[in-house]
Scaffold this active site. Sequence first.
Site, PDB file in Angstrom:
ATOM      1  N   SER A 105     -82.866  59.573  40.788  1.00  0.00           N
ATOM      2  CA  SER A 105     -83.821  60.589  41.225  1.00  0.00           C
ATOM      3  C   SER A 105     -84.469  61.279  40.042  1.00  0.00           C
ATOM      4  O   SER A 105     -85.465  61.979  40.209  1.00  0.00           O
ATOM      5  CB  SER A 105     -83.137  61.625  42.106  1.00  0.00           C
ATOM      6  OG  SER A 105     -82.121  62.264  41.383  1.00  0.00           O
ATOM      7  N   LYS A 140     -81.324  68.181  39.009  1.00  0.00           N
ATOM      8  CA  LYS A 140     -82.757  68.115  39.268  1.00  0.00           C
ATOM      9  C   LYS A 140     -83.462  69.081  38.328  1.00  0.00           C
ATOM     10  O   LYS A 140     -82.836  69.837  37.604  1.00  0.00           O
ATOM     11  CB  LYS A 140     -83.075  68.534  40.736  1.00  0.00           C
ATOM     12  CG  LYS A 140     -82.413  67.694  41.795  1.00  0.00           C
ATOM     13  CD  LYS A 140     -83.162  66.392  42.031  1.00  0.00           C
ATOM     14  CE  LYS A 140     -82.522  65.573  43.120  1.00  0.00           C
ATOM     15  NZ  LYS A 140     -81.358  64.793  42.696  1.00  0.00           N
TER      16      LYS A 140
END
Lengths: 162, 154
Positions: free
Chosen positions: B38, B87
């Site tokens: 990701s 993230k």
Amino acid sequence: MAEISKPMAWNGEGSIGASINRRQVSLFDPRHRSLHNLIHSRPSMLPTLNLTGDVILAEHLSHRFGKIGLGDIVLVRSPTDPTRMVTKRVLGLEGHKLSFSADPLVGDGSVSVVVPKGHVWIQGDNLYASTDSRNFGPVPYSLVEGKALLRVWPPRFFGSLR
Amino acid sequence: MGIQTLIWQVTKKAFTGGIIGLTISDRFCSVVPVRGDSMFPTFNPQRDSYLDDYVLVDKFCLKDYKFARGDVVVFSSPTHYRERYIKRIVGMPGEWISSTEDVIRVPEGHCWVEGDNKASSLDSRTFGPIPLGLIGGRVTRVVWPPQRLSKIGG
């Protein structure tokens, strides 16, 4: 809030912490102690915890094992200000359906909500003077950092927090 | 008798070492592996899981929760409390994020996180802004594999 350290030497990860760490930590960082005393002097938890500063003993281990249940008084990192901790009661776990009065001073309009996965619903015992899940919604379980065990001061009220 | 004291000495040293290691990892910095893609191409550009990046996570930032847009952070999932994600913060409190239908304001005490690889990332576009209290540290460097040693961010 001032913190008083107890002589038990367990740090937040469940191992024996060196006493050097605990002394540094106790003034600045309550996050990682496994057991500590906490002074609570806000009106949001009346009548359970009173205004003049009750000292309660809190532990920081059971939330790591998922052992927070309904009705527990928990220490939670505030979702609106991460540098503050708040003390509230858990009134709903994930999947529970709750009804609450949107504004207890202004009548009866009641709102129904389902607690989403991974979240808990926390409320102060004093509904009129508490900002809690009725204001900021259910909080993710990871924000729970401790559970209150019993009150240690004042001595005439020593004992469980019911 | 000699073996017993030897075992005891080793145990004591291991225990002390363990505590020191735990304190450092809790308070200063720790090394964590990055799983999944990701954050491609920032992390794991090879897509082979045996060559996962290991990154250094700095914990000093947790003293005052001072973060900035662009920081890569490790945080606990708001829906699965045992899982942790890595993230990038793309929105700080008070900022506006545009999503497909409308514009969302990031509430006080929260942040909007997104993976660099938007095509395959479970992030705030799915679970909404996350409270800053969920953050467990900021990624500062890649430390493994050695040819990818690098500093992240400015």
